[in-house]
Enzyme design. Structure first.
Site, PDB file in Angstrom:
ATOM      1  N   LYS A 199      36.549  51.962  73.091  1.00 35.77           N
ATOM      2  CA  LYS A 199      35.661  52.887  72.359  1.00 35.77           C
ATOM      3  C   LYS A 199      36.557  53.782  71.503  1.00 35.77           C
ATOM      4  O   LYS A 199      36.923  54.898  71.891  1.00 35.77           O
ATOM      5  CB  LYS A 199      34.812  53.698  73.349  1.00 35.77           C
ATOM      6  CG  LYS A 199      33.697  54.485  72.673  1.00 35.77           C
ATOM      7  CD  LYS A 199      32.748  55.048  73.725  1.00 35.77           C
ATOM      8  CE  LYS A 199      31.789  56.076  73.147  1.00 35.77           C
ATOM      9  NZ  LYS A 199      30.861  55.559  72.150  1.00 35.77           N
TER      10      LYS A 199
HETATM   11  C1  PLP Z   1      28.839  50.801  69.485  1.00 39.21           C
HETATM   12  C2  PLP Z   1      28.208  51.222  70.763  1.00 39.21           C
HETATM   13  N1  PLP Z   1      27.591  50.315  71.530  1.00 39.21           N
HETATM   14  C3  PLP Z   1      27.017  50.656  72.692  1.00 39.21           C
HETATM   15  C4  PLP Z   1      27.021  51.956  73.141  1.00 39.21           C
HETATM   16  C5  PLP Z   1      26.386  52.300  74.451  1.00 39.21           C
HETATM   17  O1  PLP Z   1      27.371  52.578  75.398  1.00 39.21           O
HETATM   18  P1  PLP Z   1      27.087  53.576  76.603  1.00 39.21           P
HETATM   19  O2  PLP Z   1      25.892  53.076  77.289  1.00 39.21           O
HETATM   20  O3  PLP Z   1      28.315  53.487  77.437  1.00 39.21           O
HETATM   21  O4  PLP Z   1      26.879  54.920  76.003  1.00 39.21           O
HETATM   22  C6  PLP Z   1      27.647  52.943  72.376  1.00 39.21           C
HETATM   23  C7  PLP Z   1      27.693  54.333  72.830  1.00 39.21           C
HETATM   24  O5  PLP Z   1      28.670  54.756  73.332  1.00 39.21           O
HETATM   25  C8  PLP Z   1      28.265  52.565  71.161  1.00 39.21           C
HETATM   26  O6  PLP Z   1      28.865  53.484  70.392  1.00 39.21           O
END
Ligand code: PLP
Length: 313
Positions: free
Chosen positions: A159
């Site tokens: 991330k």
């Molecule tokens: C590109 C992307 N996909 C999916 C998610 C969902 O991830 P999470 O459930 O860990 O927040 C996020 C958010 O963080 C994101 O930025």
């Protein structure tokens, strides 16, 4: 929603006033996107506020650091404590939490390694990302003409701040086109995810989501929804999914820390199922909110109590 510009921010081990949580314009991350971060939520409950899946988020932060060869000078436990301390210092009962690890101020060559690894934790009160109405009535979305990160370019499982240049393009296009969100395809034209949320589809009572090979972030909410789907007795399949599955699904929804569980009512102006929140989405959404708000037993041990909330002076 604008920041209130008050409260405390945790920076490299110290709580500082919001207005003092600044970095120099020559900081490496500003120029080259050399940061990794998390987005986490704390929810209030009758027993006090809890952070939802703190350990899993902080593990993903560590994983993102590992991919980008960053070693924060704080341990996993210290960073977990920093999150809880920052929430307590701000006196929030429910909030969004943004831990950030980034390459700091030293020089501006492309190689990040000479730059220090700095850490911050920001918290603020943030309501439903796509609006309160979205949770009940769903959102209208379009397939983006932007492709998600191709394999072996920017690692989708990390991330990283850099990934969000792509997300920004998807989100801007969707906004200009009058959609609440965009759904991006992966390099092969298969379904990937939204600009900041994972995608789920339901057909004939089976729940589908694109697999990790389709350039998706391994969302913590995605993992939560997969578990809740099993708990509710539905079959769940992580697999490559063609674009047309969007138009043929009985139900579709996004999930993520920001959007929580948000139904999708149309894609490219084609109505999904009945054009309203479907029964499987409703069941998952209800179970999700009951757990995060502490209204159902925390059988999976997903909640970490924030502890006594004493606002800092
Ligand atoms: C590109 C992307 N996909 C999916 C998610 C969902 O991830 P999470 O459930 O860990 O927040 C996020 C958010 O963080 C994101 O930025």
């Amino acid at each position: 929603m604008a920041f209130s510009e008050t409260g405390k921010v945790w920076m490299n081990g110290k709580l500082v006033d919001w207005k003092d949580a600044t970095i120099h314009v020559a900081t490496h991350v500003v120029h080259y996107g050399t940061g990794v971060f998390e987005g986490i939520r704390a929810y209030d409950s009758s027993h006090g506020p809890n952070v939802f899946r703190l350990n899993e988020h902080m593990r993903r932060l560590q994983d993102s650091c590992r991919v980008y060869r960053m070693e924060p000078s704080f341990s996993f436990e210290e960073l977990n404590d920093a999150v809880l301390e920052t929430i307590r210092a701000n006196g929030f009962k429910s909030c969004y939490i943004r831990p950030l690890v980034y390459r700091g101020y030293e020089q501006l060559g492309v190689n990040p390694m000479p730059c220090p690894v700095d850490v911050a934790v920001i918290v603020w009160e943030w309501g439903q990302y796509l609006g309160e109405d979205a949770l009940a009535n769903g959102v209208d979305v379009g397939v983006s003409s932007w492709t998600r990160l191709a394999p072996n370019t920017l690692p989708a499982m990390a991330k990283a701040t850099a990934n969000y240049a792509n997300s920004g393009l998807i989100k801007m296009q969707a906004t200009v086109d009058g959609y609440a969100e965009g759904i991006a395809l992966d390099e092969s034209g298969l379904l990937s995810e939204g600009s900041g949320q994972n995608l789920f589809l339901v057909r004939d009572n089976v729940v589908y989501t694109p697999s990790l090979a389709s350039s998706v972030l391994e969302g913590i909410t995605r993992n939560t929804v997969i578990q809740l789907t099993k708990d509710l007795g539905f079959e769940v399949r992580e697999q490559p999914l063609p674009r047309e599955f969007l138009y043929l699904a009985d139900e579709a929804f996004f999930c993520g820390t920001a959007v929580e569980v948000t139904p999708i009512r149309s894609v490219d102006k084609i109505t999904v199922g009945g054009g309203r929140r479907g029964p499987v989405t409703t069941a998952l959404q209800e179970r999700f909110f009951a757990i995060v708000r502490g209204e159902q037993p925390d059988v999976h041990q997903w909640l970490t109590p924030v502890g006594n909330t004493v606002a800092a002076k």
